[in-house]
Design a protein around this motif. Structure first.
Motif, PDB file in Angstrom:
ATOM      1  N   ARG A 289      51.191  29.440 -40.406  1.00 44.35           N
ATOM      2  CA  ARG A 289      51.283  30.634 -41.250  1.00 44.35           C
ATOM      3  C   ARG A 289      50.127  31.589 -40.968  1.00 44.35           C
ATOM      4  O   ARG A 289      50.316  32.812 -40.870  1.00 44.35           O
ATOM      5  N   ASN A 290      48.914  31.043 -40.820  1.00 47.05           N
ATOM      6  CA  ASN A 290      47.751  31.884 -40.548  1.00 47.05           C
ATOM      7  C   ASN A 290      47.821  32.523 -39.164  1.00 47.05           C
ATOM      8  O   ASN A 290      47.447  33.693 -38.985  1.00 47.05           O
ATOM      9  N   ILE A 291      48.297  31.750 -38.167  1.00 47.12           N
ATOM     10  CA  ILE A 291      48.444  32.318 -36.823  1.00 47.12           C
ATOM     11  C   ILE A 291      49.492  33.426 -36.828  1.00 47.12           C
ATOM     12  O   ILE A 291      49.313  34.482 -36.212  1.00 47.12           O
ATOM     13  N   GLY A 292      50.598  33.189 -37.545  1.00 41.42           N
ATOM     14  CA  GLY A 292      51.615  34.236 -37.666  1.00 41.42           C
ATOM     15  C   GLY A 292      51.055  35.498 -38.288  1.00 41.42           C
ATOM     16  O   GLY A 292      51.344  36.613 -37.835  1.00 41.42           O
ATOM     17  N   SER A 293      50.226  35.318 -39.320  1.00 42.66           N
ATOM     18  CA  SER A 293      49.609  36.479 -39.972  1.00 42.66           C
ATOM     19  C   SER A 293      48.708  37.234 -39.000  1.00 42.66           C
ATOM     20  O   SER A 293      48.749  38.472 -38.937  1.00 42.66           O
ATOM     21  N   SER A 294      47.896  36.496 -38.243  1.00 39.25           N
ATOM     22  CA  SER A 294      46.986  37.143 -37.290  1.00 39.25           C
ATOM     23  C   SER A 294      47.753  37.887 -36.204  1.00 39.25           C
ATOM     24  O   SER A 294      47.407  39.023 -35.843  1.00 39.25           O
ATOM     25  N   ILE A 295      48.801  37.249 -35.678  1.00 40.76           N
ATOM     26  CA  ILE A 295      49.601  37.896 -34.640  1.00 40.76           C
ATOM     27  C   ILE A 295      50.317  39.120 -35.198  1.00 40.76           C
ATOM     28  O   ILE A 295      50.360  40.181 -34.563  1.00 40.76           O
ATOM     29  N   GLY A 296      50.876  38.992 -36.397  1.00 42.97           N
ATOM     30  CA  GLY A 296      51.580  40.110 -37.007  1.00 42.97           C
ATOM     31  C   GLY A 296      50.680  41.304 -37.231  1.00 42.97           C
ATOM     32  O   GLY A 296      51.039  42.447 -36.907  1.00 42.97           O
ATOM     33  N   ILE A 297      49.483  41.058 -37.775  1.00 41.04           N
ATOM     34  CA  ILE A 297      48.539  42.148 -38.024  1.00 41.04           C
ATOM     35  C   ILE A 297      48.132  42.812 -36.719  1.00 41.04           C
ATOM     36  O   ILE A 297      48.063  44.045 -36.622  1.00 41.04           O
ATOM     37  N   SER A 298      47.873  41.997 -35.687  1.00 40.28           N
ATOM     38  CA  SER A 298      47.471  42.558 -34.394  1.00 40.28           C
ATOM     39  C   SER A 298      48.570  43.412 -33.783  1.00 40.28           C
ATOM     40  O   SER A 298      48.319  44.514 -33.274  1.00 40.28           O
ATOM     41  N   ILE A 299      49.815  42.925 -33.841  1.00 40.70           N
ATOM     42  CA  ILE A 299      50.928  43.655 -33.229  1.00 40.70           C
ATOM     43  C   ILE A 299      51.159  44.990 -33.928  1.00 40.70           C
ATOM     44  O   ILE A 299      51.265  46.038 -33.278  1.00 40.70           O
ATOM     45  N   VAL A 300      51.237  44.970 -35.270  1.00 43.71           N
ATOM     46  CA  VAL A 300      51.523  46.229 -35.979  1.00 43.71           C
ATOM     47  C   VAL A 300      50.360  47.210 -35.843  1.00 43.71           C
ATOM     48  O   VAL A 300      50.580  48.428 -35.803  1.00 43.71           O
ATOM     49  N   THR A 301      49.133  46.693 -35.731  1.00 41.01           N
ATOM     50  CA  THR A 301      47.986  47.589 -35.559  1.00 41.01           C
ATOM     51  C   THR A 301      48.016  48.251 -34.189  1.00 41.01           C
ATOM     52  O   THR A 301      47.767  49.465 -34.062  1.00 41.01           O
ATOM     53  N   VAL A 302      48.329  47.463 -33.149  1.00 44.75           N
ATOM     54  CA  VAL A 302      48.433  48.029 -31.790  1.00 44.75           C
ATOM     55  C   VAL A 302      49.554  49.054 -31.734  1.00 44.75           C
ATOM     56  O   VAL A 302      49.390  50.160 -31.190  1.00 44.75           O
ATOM     57  N   LEU A 303      50.727  48.687 -32.286  1.00 40.80           N
ATOM     58  CA  LEU A 303      51.858  49.613 -32.268  1.00 40.80           C
ATOM     59  C   LEU A 303      51.527  50.896 -33.019  1.00 40.80           C
ATOM     60  O   LEU A 303      51.901  51.995 -32.586  1.00 40.80           O
ATOM     61  N   LEU A 304      50.819  50.757 -34.134  1.00 40.95           N
ATOM     62  CA  LEU A 304      50.466  51.935 -34.921  1.00 40.95           C
ATOM     63  C   LEU A 304      49.567  52.875 -34.121  1.00 40.95           C
ATOM     64  O   LEU A 304      49.801  54.094 -34.072  1.00 40.95           O
ATOM     65  N   THR A 305      48.561  52.324 -33.463  1.00 38.02           N
ATOM     66  CA  THR A 305      47.620  53.147 -32.699  1.00 38.02           C
ATOM     67  C   THR A 305      48.298  53.823 -31.513  1.00 38.02           C
ATOM     68  O   THR A 305      48.167  55.036 -31.292  1.00 38.02           O
ATOM     69  N   ARG A 306      49.048  53.031 -30.735  1.00 36.84           N
ATOM     70  CA  ARG A 306      49.692  53.569 -29.540  1.00 36.84           C
ATOM     71  C   ARG A 306      50.769  54.597 -29.903  1.00 36.84           C
ATOM     72  O   ARG A 306      50.869  55.663 -29.274  1.00 36.84           O
ATOM     73  N   ASN A 307      51.599  54.268 -30.902  1.00 40.01           N
ATOM     74  CA  ASN A 307      52.681  55.180 -31.275  1.00 40.01           C
ATOM     75  C   ASN A 307      52.148  56.477 -31.861  1.00 40.01           C
ATOM     76  O   ASN A 307      52.751  57.541 -31.678  1.00 40.01           O
ATOM     77  N   THR A 308      51.015  56.392 -32.575  1.00 39.87           N
ATOM     78  CA  THR A 308      50.421  57.612 -33.124  1.00 39.87           C
ATOM     79  C   THR A 308      50.006  58.553 -32.004  1.00 39.87           C
ATOM     80  O   THR A 308      50.226  59.781 -32.078  1.00 39.87           O
ATOM     81  N   GLN A 309      49.417  58.019 -30.942  1.00 40.28           N
ATOM     82  CA  GLN A 309      49.017  58.848 -29.806  1.00 40.28           C
ATOM     83  C   GLN A 309      50.231  59.472 -29.120  1.00 40.28           C
ATOM     84  O   GLN A 309      50.232  60.661 -28.777  1.00 40.28           O
ATOM     85  N   ILE A 310      51.275  58.647 -28.926  1.00 38.40           N
ATOM     86  CA  ILE A 310      52.485  59.142 -28.262  1.00 38.40           C
ATOM     87  C   ILE A 310      53.169  60.205 -29.116  1.00 38.40           C
ATOM     88  O   ILE A 310      53.573  61.270 -28.621  1.00 38.40           O
ATOM     89  N   ASN A 311      53.299  59.932 -30.417  1.00 38.72           N
ATOM     90  CA  ASN A 311      53.965  60.884 -31.308  1.00 38.72           C
ATOM     91  C   ASN A 311      53.184  62.197 -31.405  1.00 38.72           C
ATOM     92  O   ASN A 311      53.772  63.277 -31.448  1.00 38.72           O
ATOM     93  N   HIS A 312      51.863  62.086 -31.415  1.00 36.68           N
ATOM     94  CA  HIS A 312      51.040  63.301 -31.491  1.00 36.68           C
ATOM     95  C   HIS A 312      51.244  64.155 -30.240  1.00 36.68           C
ATOM     96  O   HIS A 312      51.350  65.399 -30.327  1.00 36.68           O
ATOM     97  N   ALA A 313      51.295  63.497 -29.092  1.00 38.19           N
ATOM     98  CA  ALA A 313      51.483  64.244 -27.839  1.00 38.19           C
ATOM     99  C   ALA A 313      52.845  64.936 -27.815  1.00 38.19           C
ATOM    100  O   ALA A 313      52.965  66.098 -27.389  1.00 38.19           O
ATOM    101  N   GLU A 314      53.891  64.249 -28.289  1.00 37.24           N
ATOM    102  CA  GLU A 314      55.234  64.824 -28.266  1.00 37.24           C
ATOM    103  C   GLU A 314      55.364  65.969 -29.272  1.00 37.24           C
ATOM    104  O   GLU A 314      55.976  67.002 -28.974  1.00 37.24           O
ATOM    105  N   LEU A 315      54.793  65.799 -30.456  1.00 36.51           N
ATOM    106  CA  LEU A 315      54.897  66.845 -31.476  1.00 36.51           C
ATOM    107  C   LEU A 315      54.055  68.069 -31.120  1.00 36.51           C
ATOM    108  O   LEU A 315      54.477  69.211 -31.326  1.00 36.51           O
TER     109      LEU A 315
END
Length: 510
Positions: free
Chosen positions: A404-430
């Motif tokens: 459960r703890n490993i799942g939490s760590s992986i989940g937090i890492s994935i959504v944080t990476v996606l949030l950062t990368r997608n924000t940069q991509i979306n900003h460039a497109e907009l």
């Protein structure tokens, strides 16, 4: 397979449950309560923004390494004795964390806190299963699950309030009265369990510790060092793969390993591990996304953010109270599927968030998600152990908590990476549409089309807001897909009665 002994009624079961849950909530709260206090700690401890995160990393890594060995320690030194030592050690080191005078001292005390606290959650689950007859396992897991799942929700709010009202040190000092009450209750009423001597598999423990520790370091440090652009992350990934690979080979071929491989022959338990991994991703990943979203996009204070997220905990509590009664009457697989469907529904609603809305949809989706996760967690925690022999219970509970703890760590890492990368991509497109050659821009703001710096700054602020909101929505959609993909796994679960009744008919003290 040996026939289990009949269940023996345990006196003072209610008092034991209260004492156990006090210790459990105390430990679970510490996974999130210190997060909001980090900015305040930075100045007092003479740390930088980069190094202060070790206050969290040291605790997480130490607890992850020690969790798998809980079963062996409880057999060697006694389950009751280990639980009491864990409570005392966790309480004392919490007080020392509050007295820290430098970053080095804080990290050292947090490591000790993680080492002592690692056994509390798996042992609390084991004790609650032991002191209750089989027909009360659903209710027992509802109580246990409420502490496990509501604790991380109220942690940031409580930590923020303590930091603002008093001092960040009270984030740790608050454990002192709770720990004392938990120790007194457990020392007075917790039953003694006969010890079972077994050799310690140092090699297996070292390899699993290497894999778990390196993985947790990689997941926690990745965002700070830009992931795979840093040599540190590649080294940690290599160590994690090596540790896990050697451990699996050793588990399959070795003798007297400190985790009995026969645990993994139980299909319910293995499927339960997969499910709890998914629950870990959804629960803490969504908790990691919502507070910064409410702060950055809606300008909510820490206290207001906590009030908006509180209904999520209320939904979880209501769901667990109901499911504790339903689990003996309704097929657990139906409850799990219903819970996952509700969770997916809540994430679908969250994918409709926008900066212009009020807080109604945030509260409503939180209540639905709380109801859904509660419906999944209790029957899952019950059925995962229903067909498992009682002698494997402590090792299994430790693995349950670790996954459960490993799942939490992986989940937090994935959504944080996606949030950062997608924000940069979306900003460039907009921002590509902010051009003097765009007639829509000229019609909306002639000053911006003419290159006025003030007008362009206002548009840039709007672009940043929209890019961030779209990124949050994308994260919620990804989590919804993970939830939907987990639903077919419920078909792998078996009804306890369908399994050999002899293995699960009675719950007794080992």
């Amino acid at each position: 397979m040996t026939t289990p002994a009949p269940f023996k009624e345990v006196p003072h079961r209610g008092l034991i449950t209260i004492a156990i849950m006090l210790a459990t909530i105390m430990q679970v709260l510490d996974t999130t309560i210190a997060n909001v206090a980090l900015p305040t700690m930075t100045g007092d401890l003479g740390a930088s923004q980069d190094t202060i995160t070790w206050v969290l990393t040291s605790y997480i890594v130490a607890a992850a390494i020690m969790t798998p060995v809980t079963g062996w320690l409880s057999d060697r030194f006694g389950r009751r004795e280990l639980f009491l030592v864990s409570i005392v050690g966790f309480t004392v080191t919490s007080m020392l964390c509050g007295l820290s005078w430098s970053l080095e001292s804080m990290v050292a005390f947090r490591v000790m806190q993680g080492l002592f606290g690692a056994a509390i959650v798996p042992l609390s689950q084991t004790f609650l299963l032991d002191i209750n007859p089989k027909e009360r396992h659903g209710s027992a897991m509802a109580i246990w699950g409420a502490g496990i799942m509501v604790g991380p929700i109220i942690g940031p709010t409580l930590g923020g309030w303590l930091t603002e009202a008093a001092n960040w040190r009270w984030v740790f000092f608050i454990n002192l009265p709770v720990g004392i009450l938990a120790f007194l209750g457990c020392a007075g009423y917790l039953p003694r369990i006969p010890r079972r001597l077994r050799g310690f598999d140092f090699f297996g423990f070292a390899m699993l510790s290497l894999g778990v520790g390196a993985l947790q370091l990689m997941l926690d440090r990745g965002g700070e060092v830009d992931w795979f652009s840093a040599a540190e992350i590649w080294i940690e990934l290599g160590l994690a793969i090596t540790g896990f690979w050697v451990f699996v080979v050793h588990l399959a071929t070795g003798r007297d390993t400190f985790i009995d491989p026969r645990i993994f022959a139980d299909r319910n338990f293995v499927t339960g591990l997969v499910f709890i991994f998914v629950i870990g991703i959804i629960l803490l990943a969504s908790l990691a996304l919502l507070p910064p979203m409410l702060s950055r996009l809606f300008n909510h204070s820490t206290v207001l953010t906590g009030l908006i997220m509180a209904p999520r905990g209320v939904g979880t509590m209501i769901s667990m109270i109901l499911v504790g009664r339903l689990v003996q009457k309704v097929d657990a697989r139906v409850l799990v599927v219903t819970g996952l469907a509700l969770t997916a529904w809540s994430l679908y609603d969250m994918a409709g968030f926008s900066p212009q809305m009020d807080d109604t949809l945030i509260i409503w989706s939180g209540v639905i998600q709380g109801l859904g996760l509660g419906l999944v967690f209790v029957p899952l925690s019950t059925i995962a152990f229903a067909t498992l022999e009682p002698r494997f219970r402590t090792d299994a509970a430790a693995l349950f908590s670790l996954v459960r703890n490993i799942g939490s760590s992986i989940g937090i890492s994935i959504v944080t990476v996606l949030l950062t990368r997608n924000t940069q991509i979306n900003h460039a497109e907009l921002s590509a549409a902010i051009s003097p050659f765009n007639p829509n821009l000229s019609a909306l703001s002639p000053a911006a089309a003419a290159g006025n710096p003030t007008a362009l700054a206002q548009f840039d602020q709007l672009v940043n807001q929209q890019a961030l909101m779209i990124s949050y929505v994308n994260d919620f959609k990804a989590m919804m897909l993970v939830t939907l993909l987990a639903i077919p796994l419920a078909l792998l679960l078996r009804k306890p009665k369908a399994a050999g009744a002899g293995a699960s008919a009675a719950v007794h003290m080992d």
